[in-house]
Enzyme design. Structure first.
Site, PDB file in Angstrom:
ATOM      1  N   GLY A  99     -60.063 -92.879 -67.067  1.00  0.00           N
ATOM      2  CA  GLY A  99     -59.857 -93.998 -67.970  1.00  0.00           C
ATOM      3  C   GLY A  99     -60.406 -93.779 -69.361  1.00  0.00           C
ATOM      4  O   GLY A  99     -60.575 -94.735 -70.104  1.00  0.00           O
ATOM      5  N   CYS A 100     -60.717 -92.547 -69.742  1.00  0.00           N
ATOM      6  CA  CYS A 100     -61.311 -92.318 -71.054  1.00  0.00           C
ATOM      7  C   CYS A 100     -60.623 -91.158 -71.753  1.00  0.00           C
ATOM      8  O   CYS A 100     -59.712 -90.545 -71.221  1.00  0.00           O
ATOM      9  CB  CYS A 100     -62.812 -92.011 -70.899  1.00  0.00           C
ATOM     10  SG  CYS A 100     -63.129 -90.432 -70.078  1.00  0.00           S
ATOM     11  N   GLY A 101     -61.094 -90.833 -72.923  1.00  0.00           N
ATOM     12  CA  GLY A 101     -60.459 -89.781 -73.707  1.00  0.00           C
ATOM     13  C   GLY A 101     -60.705 -88.385 -73.182  1.00  0.00           C
ATOM     14  O   GLY A 101     -60.177 -87.424 -73.720  1.00  0.00           O
ATOM     15  N   LEU A 102     -61.517 -88.248 -72.138  1.00  0.00           N
ATOM     16  CA  LEU A 102     -61.810 -86.924 -71.595  1.00  0.00           C
ATOM     17  C   LEU A 102     -60.815 -86.480 -70.535  1.00  0.00           C
ATOM     18  O   LEU A 102     -60.905 -85.365 -70.036  1.00  0.00           O
ATOM     19  CB  LEU A 102     -63.224 -86.919 -70.975  1.00  0.00           C
ATOM     20  CG  LEU A 102     -64.379 -87.119 -71.951  1.00  0.00           C
ATOM     21  CD1 LEU A 102     -65.688 -87.174 -71.166  1.00  0.00           C
ATOM     22  CD2 LEU A 102     -64.422 -86.008 -72.978  1.00  0.00           C
ATOM     23  N   CYS A 103     -59.857 -87.376 -70.185  1.00  0.00           N
ATOM     24  CA  CYS A 103     -58.963 -87.019 -69.082  1.00  0.00           C
ATOM     25  C   CYS A 103     -58.116 -85.799 -69.434  1.00  0.00           C
ATOM     26  O   CYS A 103     -57.816 -84.984 -68.585  1.00  0.00           O
ATOM     27  CB  CYS A 103     -58.081 -88.200 -68.702  1.00  0.00           C
ATOM     28  SG  CYS A 103     -57.092 -88.853 -70.068  1.00  0.00           S
TER      29      CYS A 103
END
Length: 259
Positions: A99-103
């Site tokens: 659910g974050c920009g690291l996916c």
């Protein structure tokens, strides 16, 4: 007028290669679904889970149950608790970044995992490429009937074919061969240095990764490799060898063979 070949719907389609949806459930958790030729599925499970890093040896698999459905196969696999614990941790990390920009970063790490660097070894010598091609064809039984199918082979130092597996998917064919080697042959480091994996298809980066994880020192491809495949092979000391259709072998390795 040129005759047209028409296949009636009620005619048997036996010459065509089979393809089914294969679902792999690990300890009652849905793990993967892929399209594959529905045979040699037990060794496919071993090879696939080994390539994925879910298991490290055949004894990590306690049970394999196959459930054949219409146009699909459901495979239930029971693995050792320590392997399942490691798998759950990995899956938890994936869930935590979804659910974050690291996916995107996580997806890249999956596509390009860290691989071991193999010990440098002398490349597998192919003196007569056409002779080796002809020899491999003798073991491609499905290809004789239908064509349009990939194969993966293990060749020992005496050019004897120990394993040849076929599948509609090139990655699946390699997983089947690796699984058969893990289950039925106990190759040591010396065997892996002297022998070679061979794939009939275009050699992509993923095939390089599977060969390195297995620990093979030589990978022969009957079709040209990609640039990334060559880079990965050289970076990890895998001797990558391309057998063109009409020419002699091309060695993508720093160690040239002693012919």
């Amino acid at each position: 007028m040129q005759a047209k070949h028409i296949i009636e719907l009620n005619q048997p389609l036996n010459p065509l290669i089979e393809e089914s949806a294969i679902a792999i459930n690990v300890n009652e958790i849905n793990y993967a679904v892929m399209m594959a030729t529905p045979d040699d599925l037990e060794v496919f499970v071993y090879g696939f889970l080994f390539s994925e890093g879910v298991i490290t040896q055949v004894y990590d698999v306690h049970e394999i149950e196959l459930e054949y459905l219409e146009d699909a196969v459901n495979i239930n696999v029971q693995i050792a608790n320590r392997c399942m614990h490691k798998l759950k941790q990995h899956m938890h990390r994936l869930k935590g970044t979804s659910g974050c920009g690291l996916c995107g970063k996580q997806a890249l790490e999956q596509a390009m995992p860290k691989l071991p660097v193999l010990l440098k070894s002398e490349p597998f010598v192919v003196k007569n490429a056409q002779s080796l091609r002809n020899k491999i064809v003798q073991y491609q039984f499905k290809r004789k009937n239908s064509g349009a199918i990939h194969c993966a082979v293990w060749i020992d130092s005496m050019l004897d074919v120990l394993v040849c597996k076929e599948d509609i998917g090139r990655h699946n064919a390699l997983d089947k061969t690796i699984g058969a080697l893990l289950k039925n042959y106990h190759l040591n480091a010396k065997d892996k240095q002297a022998g070679a994996l061979l794939v009939s298809s275009r050699c992509s980066a993923e095939l390089i990764q599977k060969a390195i994880v297995f620990g093979a020192n030589n990978l022969i491809s009957l079709a040209s490799p990609s640039q990334l495949a060559v880079k990965l092979a050289q970076r990890h000391n895998l001797n990558l060898i391309h057998l063109p259709k009409y020419d002699q072998a091309i060695y993508y390795t720093q160690n040239q063979p002693r012919i």
